[in-house]
Write a protein that holds these residues in place. Sequence first.
Motif, PDB file in Angstrom:
ATOM      1  N   THR A  96       0.823  -1.214   0.000  1.00 40.12           N
ATOM      2  CA  THR A  96       0.000   0.000   0.000  1.00 40.12           C
ATOM      3  C   THR A  96       0.851   1.257   0.000  1.00 40.12           C
ATOM      4  O   THR A  96       0.546   2.224  -0.710  1.00 40.12           O
ATOM      5  N   GLY A 188     -10.275   4.445   0.650  1.00 38.94           N
ATOM      6  CA  GLY A 188     -10.707   3.059   0.621  1.00 38.94           C
ATOM      7  C   GLY A 188     -10.667   2.465  -0.769  1.00 38.94           C
ATOM      8  O   GLY A 188     -10.521   1.247  -0.929  1.00 38.94           O
ATOM      9  N   GLY A 189     -10.771   3.321  -1.787  1.00 36.87           N
ATOM     10  CA  GLY A 189     -10.744   2.843  -3.165  1.00 36.87           C
ATOM     11  C   GLY A 189      -9.347   2.723  -3.733  1.00 36.87           C
ATOM     12  O   GLY A 189      -9.047   1.764  -4.447  1.00 36.87           O
ATOM     13  N   THR A 191      -6.647   1.988  -2.330  1.00 29.39           N
ATOM     14  CA  THR A 191      -5.846   0.877  -1.806  1.00 29.39           C
ATOM     15  C   THR A 191      -6.036  -0.391  -2.631  1.00 29.39           C
ATOM     16  O   THR A 191      -5.168  -1.271  -2.638  1.00 29.39           O
ATOM     17  N   THR A 192      -7.170  -0.505  -3.291  1.00 31.69           N
ATOM     18  CA  THR A 192      -7.444  -1.714  -4.081  1.00 31.69           C
ATOM     19  C   THR A 192      -7.042  -1.464  -5.523  1.00 31.69           C
ATOM     20  O   THR A 192      -7.877  -1.398  -6.413  1.00 31.69           O
ATOM     21  N   SER A 228     -10.309  -2.212   1.813  1.00 31.98           N
ATOM     22  CA  SER A 228     -11.054  -1.017   1.423  1.00 31.98           C
ATOM     23  C   SER A 228     -11.750  -0.369   2.610  1.00 31.98           C
ATOM     24  O   SER A 228     -11.965   0.846   2.626  1.00 31.98           O
TER      25      SER A 228
END
Length: 244
Positions: A96, A188-189, A191-192, A228
């Motif tokens: 990350t 939250g978005g 990271t994916t 997320s």
Amino acid sequence: MIFAFILKKGKDALTDLLPIILVIAFFQIVVLHQPLPQFGEVLTGALFVVAGLTLFVQGLEMGLFPIGEAMAQALARKGSLFWLLCFAFALGFSTTVAEPALIAVAAEAAEIAGQGGLIAPDRSTLDHYALGLRLTVAVSVGLSILIGVLRILKGWPVHYLIIGGYVVVMLTTVIAPQEIIGIAYDAGGVTTSTITVPLVAALGVGLASTIRGRSPLIDGFGLIAFASLLPMIFVMVYGIIIFG
């Protein structure tokens, strides 16, 4: 043989990008009634994107997926819960903190916060704020992968943890400063994305396929949802500390 293989992978990548190309072409030609500006550069850039996507997907299949599954299986067979959890946290944190999307969003958030008068606009403060965001998200993802691994080991139902987590997200949203809420939800978005998802997914599948009584299909997936969820909570808490 090699040429046919490269051609097939390039065709697959072009097929994946085709909807984007068609949407841009439709709105540019049919709606705006204008040709594509700098058509030669756009075409060259599109070819670079196809080539890059081809190499990236092949790299995932050859490197990241196998090594993620192999390390998860090796650590599970070793029987050390401590090292397995350390690996889960370190994997989530390291992938990350190096995520290009997170670096870009953190830098942009710092610039906007400086322009809005929320933090001092000097370069040192902006860099410190952006780094704080990146580390906050990275720590939260590391903890989320750790929790996800524990879920696989213990057999906890994933929906209970997800529902409980989003209840905490809603409660934290109520007390968080408005200036951080949008950034937290975006965190939250981001990271994916390209680096985190392949390794984390491989970790879950490899671990679930090694542990007796666990199904790779049922238990191996779901780690990305935690990755997320938890950053939204942590970034809002970060905003409470910084702005509160």
